[in-house]
Design a protein around this motif. Structure first.
Motif, short mmCIF file in Angstrom:
data_model
loop_
_atom_site.label_atom_id
_atom_site.label_comp_id
_atom_site.label_asym_id
_atom_site.label_seq_id
_atom_site.Cartn_x
_atom_site.Cartn_y
_atom_site.Cartn_z
N LEU A 179 -4.86 -6.45 3.41
CA LEU A 179 -3.95 -5.76 2.49
C LEU A 179 -2.62 -5.45 3.17
CD1 LEU A 179 -6.52 -3.51 0.67
CD2 LEU A 179 -4.88 -5.02 -0.47
N GLY A 180 -2.68 -5.09 4.45
CA GLY A 180 -1.45 -4.84 5.18
C GLY A 180 -0.53 -6.04 5.18
N TRP A 181 -1.09 -7.23 5.39
CA TRP A 181 -0.24 -8.41 5.45
C TRP A 181 0.19 -8.91 4.07
CZ3 TRP A 181 2.38 -8.86 9.49
CH2 TRP A 181 1.86 -8.48 10.73
N VAL A 182 -0.61 -8.63 3.05
CA VAL A 182 -0.16 -8.96 1.69
C VAL A 182 1.06 -8.11 1.34
CG1 VAL A 182 -0.74 -8.89 -0.76
CG2 VAL A 182 -2.41 -9.75 0.88
N TYR A 183 1.00 -6.81 1.65
CA TYR A 183 2.15 -5.95 1.41
C TYR A 183 3.35 -6.38 2.28
CZ TYR A 183 -0.27 -2.58 -1.58
OH TYR A 183 -0.93 -1.98 -2.62
N TYR A 184 3.07 -6.84 3.48
CA TYR A 184 4.15 -7.34 4.35
C TYR A 184 4.86 -8.52 3.69
CZ TYR A 184 6.41 -9.47 8.43
OH TYR A 184 7.33 -10.01 9.29
N ASP A 185 4.08 -9.45 3.16
CA ASP A 185 4.68 -10.61 2.50
C ASP A 185 5.53 -10.20 1.30
OD1 ASP A 185 3.55 -12.36 4.32
OD2 ASP A 185 1.81 -12.82 3.06
N GLN A 186 5.17 -9.08 0.68
CA GLN A 186 5.93 -8.58 -0.47
C GLN A 186 7.07 -7.65 -0.04
OE1 GLN A 186 3.17 -6.91 -3.29
NE2 GLN A 186 2.10 -8.85 -3.59
N LYS A 187 7.24 -7.51 1.29
CA LYS A 187 8.29 -6.69 1.89
C LYS A 187 8.14 -5.21 1.55
CE LYS A 187 11.57 -10.54 2.06
NZ LYS A 187 11.08 -10.90 3.43
N ASP A 188 6.93 -4.79 1.26
CA ASP A 188 6.63 -3.38 1.09
C ASP A 188 6.13 -2.88 2.45
OD1 ASP A 188 5.75 -0.83 0.48
OD2 ASP A 188 4.77 -1.42 -1.40
N TYR A 189 7.07 -2.65 3.35
CA TYR A 189 6.70 -2.37 4.73
C TYR A 189 6.00 -1.04 4.95
CZ TYR A 189 9.62 -6.47 5.55
OH TYR A 189 10.16 -7.73 5.53
N PRO A 190 6.36 0.03 4.23
CA PRO A 190 5.59 1.27 4.42
C PRO A 190 4.12 1.12 4.05
CG PRO A 190 7.71 1.74 3.41
CD PRO A 190 7.56 0.24 3.41
N GLN A 191 3.83 0.45 2.94
CA GLN A 191 2.44 0.23 2.56
C GLN A 191 1.75 -0.69 3.56
OE1 GLN A 191 0.62 2.05 0.72
NE2 GLN A 191 0.60 1.28 -1.37
N SER A 192 2.47 -1.70 4.01
CA SER A 192 1.93 -2.62 5.00
C SER A 192 1.53 -1.87 6.26
CB SER A 192 2.96 -3.70 5.34
OG SER A 192 2.49 -4.53 6.38
N LEU A 193 2.43 -1.03 6.74
CA LEU A 193 2.15 -0.28 7.96
C LEU A 193 0.96 0.66 7.76
CD1 LEU A 193 2.92 0.52 10.85
CD2 LEU A 193 4.49 2.21 9.88
N ALA A 194 0.86 1.29 6.60
CA ALA A 194 -0.24 2.22 6.34
C ALA A 194 -1.59 1.52 6.43
CB ALA A 194 -0.07 2.86 4.96
N TYR A 195 -1.69 0.33 5.84
CA TYR A 195 -2.96 -0.39 5.89
C TYR A 195 -3.24 -0.95 7.28
CZ TYR A 195 -4.29 -0.07 1.00
OH TYR A 195 -4.71 0.40 -0.23
N LEU A 196 -2.22 -1.41 7.96
CA LEU A 196 -2.43 -1.92 9.32
C LEU A 196 -2.83 -0.80 10.27
CD1 LEU A 196 0.46 -4.53 9.57
CD2 LEU A 196 -1.98 -4.98 9.24
N GLN A 197 -2.33 0.39 10.04
CA GLN A 197 -2.76 1.54 10.84
C GLN A 197 -4.22 1.88 10.55
OE1 GLN A 197 0.40 4.25 9.74
NE2 GLN A 197 1.42 4.00 11.72
N LYS A 198 -4.64 1.74 9.29
CA LYS A 198 -6.05 1.94 8.96
C LYS A 198 -6.92 0.91 9.68
CE LYS A 198 -5.86 4.05 4.35
NZ LYS A 198 -6.31 3.91 2.94
N ALA A 199 -6.44 -0.32 9.71
CA ALA A 199 -7.19 -1.37 10.42
C ALA A 199 -7.28 -1.04 11.90
CB ALA A 199 -6.52 -2.72 10.21
N GLN A 200 -6.17 -0.60 12.48
CA GLN A 200 -6.20 -0.25 13.90
C GLN A 200 -7.18 0.89 14.15
OE1 GLN A 200 -2.43 0.49 15.84
NE2 GLN A 200 -3.40 1.64 17.49
N ALA A 201 -7.16 1.92 13.31
CA ALA A 201 -8.07 3.05 13.50
C ALA A 201 -9.53 2.59 13.41
CB ALA A 201 -7.79 4.12 12.44
N TRP A 202 -9.80 1.66 12.49
CA TRP A 202 -11.16 1.13 12.34
C TRP A 202 -11.60 0.43 13.63
CZ3 TRP A 202 -14.01 -3.33 12.45
CH2 TRP A 202 -15.22 -3.34 11.76
N HIS A 203 -10.72 -0.37 14.20
CA HIS A 203 -11.05 -1.09 15.43
C HIS A 203 -11.10 -0.15 16.63
CE1 HIS A 203 -11.22 -5.19 13.92
NE2 HIS A 203 -10.18 -4.91 13.16
#
Length: 301
Positions: free
Chosen positions: A177-201
């Motif tokens: 989801l982070g990268w889908v939002y990135y492709d849509q240039k919604d960078y705040p949402q992208s960062l939020a999901y990528l941070q969730k992924a990082q926390a999970w890992h």
């Protein structure tokens, strides 16, 4: 970003047996193929028909990742002949892998139909982890805004499932989801999901996938105008990969981009060169990211 996501996505694609899972090295499908061949011989000699059939599905996937599509389809033809007498989950595996081959061949509409069929079969058999796999592949095959819907459905399925294997999809789905939002240039949402992924890992200390998750967050920080913070993370990642006896071309690329953004073009030049030297060896990058390679080469000179 597909190559960068390969390891993260691959970790969540769980087979029925943990032993089969352990044979995968998604960065080295050639090595994985050899492991599957050894396991296939063992399963056949032990009379474990279901295991042998499932191994064949993963052998086909390994062949497909090496762009050996005729071999991969021939392997799945062997699986197809065994399906009438096999457990239902093997039919789902077969349909999923056939779809992945068509998707890799660029026939996305054809692949979509296979993934949709795999999802329906998996839901009917209450195989949550395979249903989620099919949903995430539907997102990849369809792309665009539809990818958000498919990934959200996959995320909801993982969150409500009681199957630990299905729940292990969460890190990958946050990443997707982070990268889908990135492709849509919604960078705040992208960062939020990528941070969730990082926390999970981070919570699971997943090793290499954790390094990639950190890289992803740092890349978004650079894109959002925070090159100083991003550079600190990427330099730490450079050391982490070297500690494993490895190098990562994408880390070198991001270090270079951050240095360039900070006005340190002379410092950036050798990192652009290292990134080019590593990424130019990869067949996927050569095929799909020619513009990136040309830019890396130009900025390294």
């Amino acid at each position: 970003m597909m190559l960068r996501l390969g390891l993260l996505l691959g970790l969540a694609t769980l087979a029925q047996g943990a032993d089969i899972d352990a044979l995968w090295n998604y960065d080295r499908p050639d090595q994985s193929e050899q492991r599957f061949r050894v396991e296939l011989i063992r399963a056949e000699q032990a009379g474990e028909a279901a295991t042998a059939t499932e191994v064949l599905t993963q052998l086909a996937r390994a062949q497909g990742l090496q762009n050996r599509m005729p071999d991969a389809h021939a392997t799945l033809d062997r699986v197809r002949s065994e399906l009438p007498a096999s457990a239902p989950y093997l039919s789902v595996r077969y349909v999923l892998e056939r779809g992945r081959l068509w998707n890799s061949a660029g026939e996305r509409k054809r692949a979509w139909r296979w993934f949709r069929a795999a999802h329906l079969l998996a839901v009917r058999q209450q195989l949550d982890y395979l249903a989620i796999d099919a949903l995430h592949m539907l997102a990849i095959a369809e792309g665009g805004k539809a990818a958000l819907d498919w990934n959200r459905k996959a995320l909801a399925a993982a969150e409500r499932s009681n199957d630990p294997r299905a729940q292990r999809w969460l890190g990958s789905l946050y990443n997707n989801l982070g990268w889908v939002y990135y492709d849509q240039k919604d960078y705040p949402q992208s960062l939020a999901y990528l941070q969730k992924a990082q926390a999970w890992h981070e919570a699971r200390q997943t090793g290499r996938p954790l390094l990639i998750a950190r890289w992803s967050v740092a890349k978004l920080q650079r894109v959002m105008g925070q090159p100083e913070a991003a550079l600190r993370t990427q330099l730490a990642l450079e050391q982490a990969w070297q500690g494993l006896g490895e190098e990562d071309g994408y880390v070198y690329e991001e270090i270079a981009e951050n240095l360039l953004a900070l006005g340190r073009s002379e410092d950036a030049r050798p990192y652009f060169g290292r990134a080019f030297n590593l990424l130019a060896r990869d067949p996927w990058v050569l095929k799909n990211e020619g513009d990136k390679l040309r830019r890396l080469r130009q900025l390294s000179q």
